[in-house]
Design a protein around this motif. Structure first.
Motif, PDB file in Angstrom:
ATOM      1  N   GLY A  65      27.741  10.591 -10.421  1.00  0.00           N
ATOM      2  CA  GLY A  65      28.333   9.880  -9.283  1.00  0.00           C
ATOM      3  C   GLY A  65      27.346   9.490  -8.196  1.00  0.00           C
ATOM      4  N   VAL A  66      26.075   9.372  -8.585  1.00  0.00           N
ATOM      5  CA  VAL A  66      25.050   8.977  -7.603  1.00  0.00           C
ATOM      6  C   VAL A  66      24.562   7.565  -7.933  1.00  0.00           C
ATOM      7  N   GLN A  67      24.465   6.723  -6.928  1.00  0.00           N
ATOM      8  CA  GLN A  67      23.920   5.381  -7.165  1.00  0.00           C
ATOM      9  C   GLN A  67      22.393   5.462  -7.218  1.00  0.00           C
ATOM     10  N   ALA A  68      21.828   5.016  -8.328  1.00  0.00           N
ATOM     11  CA  ALA A  68      20.369   5.041  -8.472  1.00  0.00           C
ATOM     12  C   ALA A  68      19.743   4.063  -7.492  1.00  0.00           C
ATOM     13  N   LYS A  69      18.636   4.498  -6.897  1.00  0.00           N
ATOM     14  CA  LYS A  69      17.938   3.630  -5.927  1.00  0.00           C
ATOM     15  C   LYS A  69      16.583   3.237  -6.481  1.00  0.00           C
ATOM     16  N   PHE A  70      16.393   1.922  -6.628  1.00  0.00           N
ATOM     17  CA  PHE A  70      15.116   1.430  -7.128  1.00  0.00           C
ATOM     18  C   PHE A  70      14.201   1.115  -5.956  1.00  0.00           C
ATOM     19  N   SER A  71      13.012   1.689  -5.995  1.00  0.00           N
ATOM     20  CA  SER A  71      12.062   1.407  -4.911  1.00  0.00           C
ATOM     21  C   SER A  71      10.980   0.475  -5.430  1.00  0.00           C
ATOM     22  N   SER A  72      10.144  -0.030  -4.527  1.00  0.00           N
ATOM     23  CA  SER A  72       9.087  -0.947  -4.961  1.00  0.00           C
ATOM     24  C   SER A  72       8.082  -0.159  -5.799  1.00  0.00           C
ATOM     25  N   ILE A  73       7.505  -0.842  -6.756  1.00  0.00           N
ATOM     26  CA  ILE A  73       6.569  -0.185  -7.663  1.00  0.00           C
ATOM     27  C   ILE A  73       5.149  -0.508  -7.212  1.00  0.00           C
ATOM     28  N   GLU A  74       4.359   0.538  -6.998  1.00  0.00           N
ATOM     29  CA  GLU A  74       2.983   0.312  -6.544  1.00  0.00           C
ATOM     30  C   GLU A  74       2.154  -0.347  -7.646  1.00  0.00           C
ATOM     31  N   GLU A  75       1.047  -0.954  -7.233  1.00  0.00           N
ATOM     32  CA  GLU A  75       0.196  -1.612  -8.219  1.00  0.00           C
ATOM     33  C   GLU A  75      -0.539  -0.548  -9.039  1.00  0.00           C
ATOM     34  N   PRO A  76      -0.463  -0.648 -10.355  1.00  0.00           N
ATOM     35  CA  PRO A  76      -1.162   0.366 -11.162  1.00  0.00           C
ATOM     36  C   PRO A  76      -2.654   0.055 -11.243  1.00  0.00           C
ATOM     37  N   LYS A  77      -3.410   1.012 -11.743  1.00  0.00           N
ATOM     38  CA  LYS A  77      -4.841   0.777 -11.990  1.00  0.00           C
ATOM     39  C   LYS A  77      -4.949  -0.277 -13.090  1.00  0.00           C
ATOM     40  N   ILE A  78      -5.798  -1.273 -12.873  1.00  0.00           N
ATOM     41  CA  ILE A  78      -5.891  -2.341 -13.883  1.00  0.00           C
ATOM     42  C   ILE A  78      -7.289  -2.459 -14.513  1.00  0.00           C
ATOM     43  N   ASN A  79      -8.277  -1.835 -13.876  1.00  0.00           N
ATOM     44  CA  ASN A  79      -9.641  -1.912 -14.417  1.00  0.00           C
ATOM     45  C   ASN A  79     -10.049  -0.580 -15.037  1.00  0.00           C
ATOM     46  N   PHE A  80     -10.603  -0.679 -16.229  1.00  0.00           N
ATOM     47  CA  PHE A  80     -11.020   0.526 -16.952  1.00  0.00           C
ATOM     48  C   PHE A  80     -12.415   0.307 -17.524  1.00  0.00           C
ATOM     49  N   ALA A  81     -13.095   1.416 -17.825  1.00  0.00           N
ATOM     50  CA  ALA A  81     -14.461   1.311 -18.347  1.00  0.00           C
ATOM     51  C   ALA A  81     -14.468   1.103 -19.857  1.00  0.00           C
ATOM     52  N   SER A  82     -13.425   1.585 -20.520  1.00  0.00           N
ATOM     53  CA  SER A  82     -13.375   1.537 -21.986  1.00  0.00           C
ATOM     54  C   SER A  82     -11.968   1.906 -22.448  1.00  0.00           C
ATOM     55  N   VAL A  83     -11.747   1.791 -23.749  1.00  0.00           N
ATOM     56  CA  VAL A  83     -10.461   2.224 -24.308  1.00  0.00           C
ATOM     57  C   VAL A  83     -10.281   3.723 -24.042  1.00  0.00           C
ATOM     58  N   LEU A  84     -11.369   4.493 -24.261  1.00  0.00           N
ATOM     59  CA  LEU A  84     -11.302   5.932 -24.009  1.00  0.00           C
ATOM     60  C   LEU A  84     -10.880   6.213 -22.564  1.00  0.00           C
ATOM     61  N   ASP A  85     -11.414   5.422 -21.653  1.00  0.00           N
ATOM     62  CA  ASP A  85     -11.075   5.589 -20.228  1.00  0.00           C
ATOM     63  C   ASP A  85      -9.565   5.382 -19.994  1.00  0.00           C
TER      64      ASP A  85
END
Ligand code: MG
Length: 168
Positions: A65-85
């Motif tokens: 019985g709780v209305q879900a509240k959607f908040s703004s989504i922060e920008e994720p990390k987009i730059n990486f050094a490698s696939v392993l990273d």
């Protein structure tokens, strides 16, 4: 009836799961841009799984019985050094989620909210699997190192991954 404190904490966790999906899509985009399509596919499936986690909490809030509240989504990390990273970042992200599920469970215990304690048990088990899976990928990728053929074969393995809500 859930307390406001617990309802807000569950809401926050729901948004965290959707943020995780967003973050995995950024990792998919990084891999795709470098033509690592198999790894990109793996992260798209992982994002799908995170949306499923978010929806699980969304449905639970509705059931309670709780209305879900959607908040703004922060920008994720987009730059990486490698696939392993990307995998190392993914593991850190999962450890962070584990911590917040623990905190949420502590809160549910504090309030003796037994249905929520039971609901969260699934997430606790899931986090053990998530962390273990990323740790394994990191170990393999470190072992593979600069061996391009092995990396290619490992990528082909991950390319087969498909997320299904019941398995995986
Ligand atoms: Mg999750």
């Amino acid at each position: 009836m859930l307390s406001d404190r617990l309802a807000n904490a569950l809401n926050k966790q729901m948004n965290k799961e959707f943020f995780a999906a967003h973050s995995y899509m950024a990792m998919a985009a990084y891999c795709e841009h470098d033509s690592y399509s198999g790894f990109a596919h793996f992260y798209v499936e992982q994002a799908e799984e995170e949306r499923f986690h978010g929806m699980k909490i969304y449905n639970y809030l509705n059931d309670r019985g709780v209305q879900a509240k959607f908040s703004s989504i922060e920008e994720p990390k987009i730059n990486f050094a490698s696939v392993l990273d990307t995998f190392e970042n993914a593991l850190e992200q999962e450890k962070n989620v584990t911590k917040s599920i623990y905190d949420l469970t502590d809160l549910a215990w504090d309030e003796k909210e037994h249905a929520t304690i039971s609901f969260l048990k699934w997430f606790l088990d899931e986090q053990v699997e998530e962390e273990s899976s990323f740790e394994t990928h990191i170990d393999y990728l470190k072992r593979i190192g600069n061996d391009k053929n092995s990396l290619y074969m490992y990528e082909k393995e991950l390319e087969k991954r498909t997320f299904t809500p019941d398995g995986d």
